[in-house]
Design a protein around this motif. Structure first.
Motif, short mmCIF file in Angstrom:
data_model
loop_
_atom_site.label_atom_id
_atom_site.label_comp_id
_atom_site.label_asym_id
_atom_site.label_seq_id
_atom_site.Cartn_x
_atom_site.Cartn_y
_atom_site.Cartn_z
N GLY A 116 0.65 -1.29 -0.05
CA GLY A 116 0.00 -0.01 -0.04
C GLY A 116 0.78 1.17 -0.04
N ARG A 117 2.29 1.22 -0.24
CA ARG A 117 2.97 2.36 -0.15
C ARG A 117 3.05 2.95 -1.39
NH1 ARG A 117 7.26 0.18 4.25
NH2 ARG A 117 8.49 2.42 3.74
N VAL A 118 2.11 3.18 -2.25
CA VAL A 118 1.96 3.35 -3.62
C VAL A 118 3.09 4.60 -4.10
CG1 VAL A 118 0.39 4.17 -5.56
CG2 VAL A 118 -0.31 2.58 -3.71
N GLU A 119 2.92 5.58 -3.24
CA GLU A 119 3.92 6.99 -3.60
C GLU A 119 5.20 6.46 -3.70
OE1 GLU A 119 3.03 9.86 -4.76
OE2 GLU A 119 1.10 9.28 -4.51
N ARG A 120 5.76 5.91 -2.75
CA ARG A 120 6.98 5.05 -2.72
C ARG A 120 7.29 4.22 -3.83
NH1 ARG A 120 10.92 2.70 0.78
NH2 ARG A 120 12.78 2.64 -0.65
N ALA A 121 6.37 3.24 -4.22
CA ALA A 121 6.47 2.48 -5.32
C ALA A 121 6.75 3.25 -6.63
CB ALA A 121 5.34 1.72 -5.24
N VAL A 122 5.70 4.38 -6.81
CA VAL A 122 5.92 5.10 -8.16
C VAL A 122 7.02 5.66 -8.20
CG1 VAL A 122 4.98 7.21 -9.18
CG2 VAL A 122 3.26 5.45 -8.26
N THR A 123 7.65 6.33 -7.29
CA THR A 123 8.97 6.86 -7.29
C THR A 123 10.08 5.97 -7.61
OG1 THR A 123 8.15 7.88 -5.03
CG2 THR A 123 10.00 8.77 -6.06
N ALA A 138 7.59 -3.03 -17.20
CA ALA A 138 7.44 -2.11 -16.10
C ALA A 138 6.67 -0.85 -16.40
CB ALA A 138 8.92 -1.61 -15.68
N TRP A 139 6.79 -0.55 -17.66
CA TRP A 139 6.03 0.67 -18.12
C TRP A 139 4.75 0.42 -17.82
CZ3 TRP A 139 8.00 5.40 -18.26
CH2 TRP A 139 9.06 5.49 -18.78
N LEU A 140 4.27 -0.83 -18.34
CA LEU A 140 2.76 -1.06 -18.09
C LEU A 140 2.50 -1.15 -16.78
CD1 LEU A 140 2.39 -4.26 -20.55
CD2 LEU A 140 1.87 -1.64 -21.02
N GLU A 141 3.33 -1.50 -15.69
CA GLU A 141 3.08 -1.55 -14.30
C GLU A 141 2.75 -0.17 -13.79
OE1 GLU A 141 2.53 -4.01 -12.33
OE2 GLU A 141 2.99 -2.99 -10.53
N LEU A 142 3.78 0.77 -14.49
CA LEU A 142 3.68 2.06 -14.15
C LEU A 142 2.32 2.86 -14.37
CD1 LEU A 142 5.29 4.64 -12.66
CD2 LEU A 142 6.07 5.27 -15.02
#
Lengths: 295, 269
Positions: A116-123, A138-142
């Motif tokens: 659930g730490r989405v912000e960190r995952a996005v960075t 990975a682009w699809l995941e982003l």
């Protein structure tokens, strides 16, 4: 040699892998193939929730290959199953020693998202992609992260455009871009992209194509064309000048009405083809009604 | 001609004690060499993120430019990616040591002999070279010392005189039949000819064959990808490539509406 090859994770198959490979645990001497099988067994056991089996595999693999990055990835996966926070710490430790380990980095990002730490995952994912640009997955995941966890469809669209650049011939990436553009409200762009999917997945032989029913991804693209064209047509009719403003500066289509008519026609062909009558019959009424509603 | 062929008889002991041992020793040394090279191989060096990022930064613009003439992405997106990349290249964001500062002198290319990283690669090359050179020199010395001037084998087919220097090295006779092969020549035939056998025994990627290494030197690695590159210069050069590609840019979905409509006969011309 980056990791186990992907197999579809249906339960019966995984269960079968588990039962056939389980005797390996008691084998005294391992051949060269058996090490790979041991890894497969560990992942299958994790999928089926048998952490104890996976642990035993790990012990043997660690004895054989103490410093292998693949074994490290497996160790992380087992930790993820039992103690996610410990796994996160494990990944951080590994990455501190070898910051260029792509497998571990990706696992870390996946785990961050699941916790659930989405912000960190996005960075992290953005940094990852800045380093390993050519990872279309990975682009699809982003794109998925942006779309599902923050409704940031424009950013999602940008991520998808990179995936499209990496695989320009893949109609599914384009289709997802089109659908994301539709959700973001950029109808002219969505229409163009849906048409591009049709263009890509259709054959070149116009005469034959006209009679043949569209299949698979093309049907979905025609649905998209119909949806976009219908809304764009209404907006032109209402008199908003030259249609809707597009965030990406795409021109509105000149023949929205004709496109809608064509899409309706193609969908009718798709759903009335004789060969697949059985499997398609139950949805046909609804589709015909929907197609007819706007004609 | 036929009289000279019958005039020479080979002792079968030569076959058993010279011909076979030389061949066998050479095969075994090749196989041994294969395994020694495997032992000597050091694991690939781990590279930190920043280095990988710097090395791969150019693929980003490469991917963008590859499809520029028929790009899958709309103009606005293309322009934004292109601008962003040239901006980053200009500012040097992708350099592993961060953007260069104003007062910095441009780094001079490091001397490969004093750079420890380059030295490592060279040492690895030297080591394999030694593993190759030493046994071959020993075998050649052994043959020269014990079997100099031996005639080992008679080829079952006739050859022209041109092969004389190749097949009868070490024997200075003007009129011996070319089909007779001397010991030193047998060594060279094996040296260059055993690769096929190694490939059968050890697989394709073997390092047993030493004739291939003769052509390389440990210093040739320097000219390859390990040579220090001035990424800053490469990035600066890439900016103009990006501009050029932007000029060629065309969206593949540009005329797709008309194309589809025409295909299904909805509009003409």
């Amino acid at each position: 040699m980056t990791g186990p090859t992907y197999t579809a994770r249906t339960r019966p198959q995984t269960q079968q892998t588990l039962t056939t490979l389980l005797p390996l645990l008691d084998a005294h001497k391992l051949g060269s193939d058996d090490w790979t099988n041991l890894e497969r067994l560990a992942y299958a056991a994790l999928d089926m929730g048998r952490v104890d089996v996976a642990d035993k595999c790990l012990t043997r693999l660690l004895a054989g290959f103490p410093s292998s990055p693949r074994v490290a990835a497996l160790r992380g996966a087992i930790l993820e199953a039992s103690a996610p926070d410990a796994a996160l710490k494990f990944y951080a430790d590994v990455l501190e020693l070898d910051s260029g380990d792509a497998t571990i980095w990706k696992r870390q990002i996946g785990l961050l998202r699941r916790l659930g730490r989405v912000e960190r995952a996005v960075t992290e994912l953005c940094t990852y992609l800045d380093t390993f640009y050519s990872d279309a997955e990975a682009w699809l995941e982003l794109a998925d992260l942006y779309a599902s966890c923050g409704h940031r469809y424009t950013q999602s669209l940008h991520a998808l455009s990179h995936a499209q650049l990496l695989a320009p011939q893949n109609p599914f990436f384009t289709l997802q871009s089109a659908e994301t553009a539709y959700t973001a409200g950029d109808l002219p762009l969505a229409l163009r992209l849906f048409l591009a999917v049709v263009d890509m997945s259709d054959g070149d032989d116009a005469d034959r194509e006209r009679d043949a029913p569209p299949m698979g991804v093309t049907v979905r693209a025609w649905f998209g064309v119909k949806l976009c064209a219908r809304r764009l047509k209404v907006e032109v009719d209402v008199g908003k000048g030259r249609g809707r403003e597009s965030a990406s500066g795409t021109e509105s289509p000149k023949h929205a009405a004709v496109l809608e008519e064509l899409a309706g026609e193609r969908l009718r062909v798709a759903y009335s083809s004789a060969g697949r009558a059985g499997e398609i019959a139950q949805g046909r009424g609804e589709v015909f009604a929907w197609v007819a509603a706007s004609d | 001609m036929s009289s000279s062929a019958v005039s020479l008889y080979l002792d079968p002991q030569i076959r058993d004690w010279v011909l076979f041992p030389i061949t066998l020793v050479m095969i075994l040394v090749g196989i041994l060499r294969h395994y020694v090279v495997i032992l000597l191989q050091s694991p690939p060096k781990k590279q930190p993120r920043e280095v990988i990022r710097e090395q791969r930064a150019l693929t980003q613009s490469g991917v963008l430019r590859a499809t520029a003439a028929n790009s899958p992405i709309p103009p606005a997106f293309y322009k934004s990616i292109s601008r962003q990349l040239s901006g980053a290249y200009e500012a040097g964001t992708y350099l592993k040591d961060g953007p260069p500062k104003k007062g910095d002198t441009p780094p001079t290319a490091p001397n490969p002999l004093s750079d420890p990283a380059a030295m490592d690669g060279m040492m690895a090359g030297m080591k394999t070279q030694m593993v190759m050179m030493v046994p071959q020199m020993v075998i050649m010395g052994w043959i020269n010392f014990f079997f100099q001037g031996f005639v080992l084998i008679k080829l079952p087919f006739p050859l022209t005189l041109g092969f004389k220097s190749m097949l009868q090295r070490g024997i200075e006779t003007p009129d011996m039949d070319v089909r007779w092969v001397s010991s030193l020549s047998w060594y060279f035939l094996n040296f260059f000819g055993l690769n096929g056998l190694y490939r059968l025994v050890l697989g394709d990627a073997n390092s047993a064959d030493s004739s291939r290494d003769m052509t390389t030197t440990p210093f040739s690695a320097l000219a390859g990808p390990t040579a220090p590159q001035d990424f800053n210069k490469l990035f600066k050069a890439e900016i103009s490539n990006l501009e050029f590609a932007e000029g060629m840019y065309k969206w593949s979905a540009e005329g797709v509406e008309d194309r589809i409509l025409r295909k299904y006969g909805k509009i003409t011309a």
